[in-house]
Design a protein around this motif. Structure first.
Motif, PDB file in Angstrom:
ATOM      1  N   TYR A  65       2.971  -4.370  -0.948  1.00 29.23           N
ATOM      2  CA  TYR A  65       2.844  -3.840  -2.308  1.00 29.23           C
ATOM      3  C   TYR A  65       3.442  -4.786  -3.333  1.00 29.23           C
ATOM      4  N   LEU A  87       0.879  -7.488  -4.064  1.00 23.05           N
ATOM      5  CA  LEU A  87      -0.220  -6.966  -4.874  1.00 23.05           C
ATOM      6  C   LEU A  87       0.220  -6.722  -6.314  1.00 23.05           C
ATOM      7  N   VAL A  88       1.453  -6.249  -6.494  1.00 18.71           N
ATOM      8  CA  VAL A  88       1.977  -6.062  -7.848  1.00 18.71           C
ATOM      9  C   VAL A  88       2.050  -7.395  -8.583  1.00 18.71           C
ATOM     10  N   GLY A 115       2.049   5.560  -6.360  1.00 20.54           N
ATOM     11  CA  GLY A 115       2.422   4.193  -6.015  1.00 20.54           C
ATOM     12  C   GLY A 115       3.659   4.114  -5.157  1.00 20.54           C
ATOM     13  N   TYR A 137      -4.493  -4.903   3.174  1.00 20.01           N
ATOM     14  CA  TYR A 137      -4.912  -5.345   1.846  1.00 20.01           C
ATOM     15  C   TYR A 137      -6.306  -4.794   1.560  1.00 20.01           C
ATOM     16  N   ASN A 179      -4.999   0.655  -0.995  1.00 24.23           N
ATOM     17  CA  ASN A 179      -3.668   0.144  -1.299  1.00 24.23           C
ATOM     18  C   ASN A 179      -3.647  -0.575  -2.641  1.00 24.23           C
ATOM     19  N   THR A 197      -1.519   0.296  -5.967  1.00 22.52           N
ATOM     20  CA  THR A 197      -0.701  -0.696  -6.662  1.00 22.52           C
ATOM     21  C   THR A 197      -0.951  -0.657  -8.163  1.00 22.52           C
ATOM     22  N   THR A 256       1.806   0.227 -11.045  1.00 22.91           N
ATOM     23  CA  THR A 256       2.058  -0.615 -12.216  1.00 22.91           C
ATOM     24  C   THR A 256       1.961   0.199 -13.502  1.00 22.91           C
TER      25      THR A 256
END
Length: 372
Positions: free
Chosen positions: A60, A63-64, A243, A254, A258, A262, A266
């Protein structure tokens, strides 16, 4: 509408400081994941359990990073709608990433030729193949300025899992292209959103990663246009809850689910004022300053210091835990001297950004007469 909720957006006209905190804590989460879950877990069971918690989810955090990059690279452009902003960002992006990578690679190269790493056959898993190649200056240069972006090989990396750098660079340029092509349309947010979903649900994994840069741009556009202020705080709270809890109930992959979680995370961090304020505080901003250096240095620290310590002194769970905590502290301390390098990289990259704008304007002026 909750006035505090509206204020969390209204105060951030010049810069979204919350992004600094998200980068910083994201780097800490990646560090925790590689130390406590993947690299040097206290026990196999603890590593498997902790990776289901957000502070230990490297997936995570990575990805963030991509979403935050999309926000930060597009927010300034949305504020001014100046093509030169995009040209400058495109001209500077490569150097912003490559220079710190080069400095870390040189440091690791010096450690390798000094014999400061143990033989690969003596190392514990998963470090048996780390830094097991013959290092030369030519390898350092090729890795830092080309291979890490365009020909990445995990067996020849100087700084741990650096596959993300290719995604960062190419994803940034894809974002610039989409912004440039859609900027003249009144429906640019709809265009960006459509491209985001097309990429996210494509069959190619790397396209899914690229989609997060565009989702970041979509978030930046929502904030700039003022739409985010009209979203209910309860909806932001729901997105934040999704999240935070997603690593516990979604398989670690991925995939699109997911990635959507993410994006929700955010938005929740930006939209919920207490979380936004925490991520915008001075300590979180300091973590943001060292985030990229920490991301780069913690891999070599794990190999050069963490693995030998656990190999020789990690006979008990207590000793492993103490070593793991020490590796986290050492990684942060080693990242601190990289701050001047990071700032130098920013200055150099801005120089190349200005040169790109200068070249763009020269070409535009030269072509102008032929358009009359």
């Amino acid at each position: 509408m909750n006035s505090a909720h509206v204020d969390s957006f209204a105060r951030q006209e010049e810069r979204l400081h919350v992004l600094d905190g998200m980068r910083g804590w994201g780097a800490i989460f990646v560090l925790f994941f590689h130390v406590f879950c993947e690299g040097l877990p206290v026990t196999a069971e603890s590593g498997a359990y902790l990776r289901r918690l957000l502070p230990f989810s490297g997936l995570y955090a990575v990805l963030v990073f991509f979403v935050v990059s999309g926000i930060s690279l597009s927010y300034g452009y949305f504020r001014e709608r100046n093509v030169e902003k995009l040209i400058a960002a495109a001209g500077s992006r490569y150097f912003r990433l490559a220079i710190p990578i080069f400095v870390v690679a040189v440091a690791v190269h010096l450690a390798m030729i000094a014999g400061l790493h143990s033989l690969s056959k003596e190392r514990i898993a998963p470090f048996s193949n780390a830094l097991s190649f013959q290092s030369t200056i030519e390898n350092v240069l090729r890795f830092s300025f080309f291979d890490v972006f365009f020909n990445y090989n995990p067996g020849l990396t100087y700084a741990g899992p650096m596959w993300t750098m290719s995604v960062e660079l190419i994803g940034s340029f894809l974002l610039f292209a989409v912004l440039l092509l859609s900027c003249r349309s009144a429906y640019y947010l709809a265009i960006i959103s459509a491209v985001s979903f097309i990429l996210m649900f494509s069959v190619t994994q790397v396209f899914k990663f690229y989609s997060l840069f565009l989702f970041g741009a979509m978030i930046a556009g929502l904030i700039h246009r003022g739409y985010a202020k009209d979203i209910s705080p309860w909806l932001f709270a729901g997105m934040l809850a999704i999240g935070i809890s997603a690593p516990a109930y979604l398989p670690p992959a991925y995939d699109a689910w997911n990635m959507l979680a993410t994006v929700a995370l955010t938005l929740g961090c930006i939209g919920i004022k207490p979380v936004n304020s925490f991520l915008s505080c001075q300590f979180s901003k300091l973590l943001g300053i060292i985030s990229f250096p920490l991301y780069l240095v913690h891999g070599p620290i794990l190999v050069l210091i963490g693995e030998p310590l656990v190999h020789n002194f990690g006979g008990t769970a207590q000793s492993k835990f103490a070593i793991d905590v020490g590796i986290c502290v050492i990684s942060v301390l080693v990242a601190l001297p990289m701050i001047p390098v990071n700032r130098l990289a920013i200055q150099i990259s801005r120089f190349f950004g200005r040169q790109a704008v200068y070249s763009y304007n020269r070409v535009r002026i030269q072509l102008a007469p032929s358009q009359n």
